[in-house]
Scaffold this active site. Structure first.
Site, short mmCIF file in Angstrom:
data_model
loop_
_atom_site.label_atom_id
_atom_site.label_comp_id
_atom_site.label_asym_id
_atom_site.label_seq_id
_atom_site.Cartn_x
_atom_site.Cartn_y
_atom_site.Cartn_z
N SER A 144 44.39 44.14 49.56
CA SER A 144 45.66 44.64 49.03
C SER A 144 46.69 43.52 49.03
CB SER A 144 46.10 45.86 49.83
OG SER A 144 47.11 46.58 49.16
N GLU A 238 41.77 53.24 41.44
CA GLU A 238 42.88 52.49 42.03
C GLU A 238 44.01 52.32 41.03
OE1 GLU A 238 42.44 49.16 44.56
OE2 GLU A 238 40.25 49.17 44.45
N HIS A 268 41.36 52.59 46.73
CA HIS A 268 41.99 51.36 47.20
C HIS A 268 41.51 50.98 48.60
CE1 HIS A 268 45.00 48.25 47.13
NE2 HIS A 268 45.57 48.69 48.23
#
Length: 294
Positions: A144, A238, A268
């Site tokens: 991320s 996502e 995610h």
């Protein structure tokens, strides 16, 4: 047939609604609670240490190849998260890569805004080199925001003339702090982890007035020429899907050795959930990629 384990994970994530006007304390407490719920192994050997003057933890692996290091940068939109919540994932990655891992507890915004996270990641990497580790035996990885930070770190190292590591691994990377990807809209209904407005709120905390297109903040806008081989992994469910596909296209255009693997139905940073079949496949791919490049 849908994976019942994935369905259970999604139910758990959706059971944690975000209030209309969340504050920083909520973000941090909510994230820490989620990370405590996804951990299965709470007794992971770790050793607090400073590397290049930056705090973090060494996390070992029984099948380590001497001299091989995984430098890990955790996610959390630059304002939440910690090494403690990521120990299990880092251990699984280190084991797959036959490496000893150092997870960097880089400084968080808003207390320490951009470019503090980049400075800390670069300092930790330099600490590895100063300790005698060969650059080609290091892989930098992150998820991320940590995936975006991995790329920003590589760009900063190249621009400073510092020898680059052997590989970079980006898990569901966030590389566009403006959140302008089309998937932010088209995949919003299927993403149980991210909401655009809170993400932009945290981006603002990190940027503290800096241009969101600054390359070391949003590496989507960076010159990627000369970077090491990159593995990018992203799931089809996502909101940040287009961050991965856009940065992969830019890396390919820059002539890099880049692989972008799309995992069907994954959410995610699904890598955090060890019981998913998609997680086992993704971790195995990372291990193979790193072993092939280092």
């Amino acid at each position: 047939m849908p994976d019942p384990k994935l369905a259970a994970v999604i139910r758990m994530l959706r059971s944690r609604p975000i209030p209309p006007h969340p504050d920083l304390a909520f973000f941090r407490a909510n994230f820490d609670q989620m990370m405590s719920e996804v951990r299965h192994n709470k007794l992971i050997a770790h050793e607090a240490a400073l590397l290049g003057g930056v705090a973090g933890e060494w996390i070992g692996s029984d099948n380590t190849i001497p001299g091989r290091i995984l430098l890990y940068l955790h996610g959390g939109a630059y304002v939440i998260g910690s090494v403690a919540g990521y120990r299990e994932l880092v251990l699984r990655l280190a084991t797959a890569c036959a490496a000893r891992a150092f997870a960097v507890d880089y400084r968080l915004a808003p207390e320490h805004p951009f470019p503090a996270a980049v400075d800390d990641a670069v300092a930790a990497y330099r600490g590895l080199l100063e300790s005698g580790v060969e650059p080609r035996r290091i892989a930098i990885a992150g998820d991320s925001a940590g995936g975006g930070l991995t790329l920003a770190t590589l760009v900063a190292l190249r621009d400073s003339g510092i020898s680059l590591p052997g590989a970079g691994v980006l898990l569901s990377p966030w590389v566009d702090l403006e959140c302008r990807g089309e998937s932010m809209t088209t995949r919003g209904a299927v993403d149980p982890m991210i909401l655009r407005d809170p993400l932009l709120q945290m981006a603002s905390m990190y940027l503290a007035g800096a241009d969101p297109r600054t390359p070391l903040a949003s590496p989507l806008y960076a010159d990627l020429a000369g970077l090491p081989p990159l593995l990018i992994q992203v799931g089809t469910c996502e909101m940040l899907f287009d961050d991965s596909t856009r940065i992969a296209a830019r890396a390919e255009k820059a002539g890099l050795d880049v692989r972008c693997t799309i995992y069907e139905e994954m959410i995610h940073v699904w890598h955090l959930f060890p019981l998913l079949d998609g997680t086992r496949r993704a971790i195995a791919e990372i291990g193979q990629f790193v072993n092939d490049r280092l």
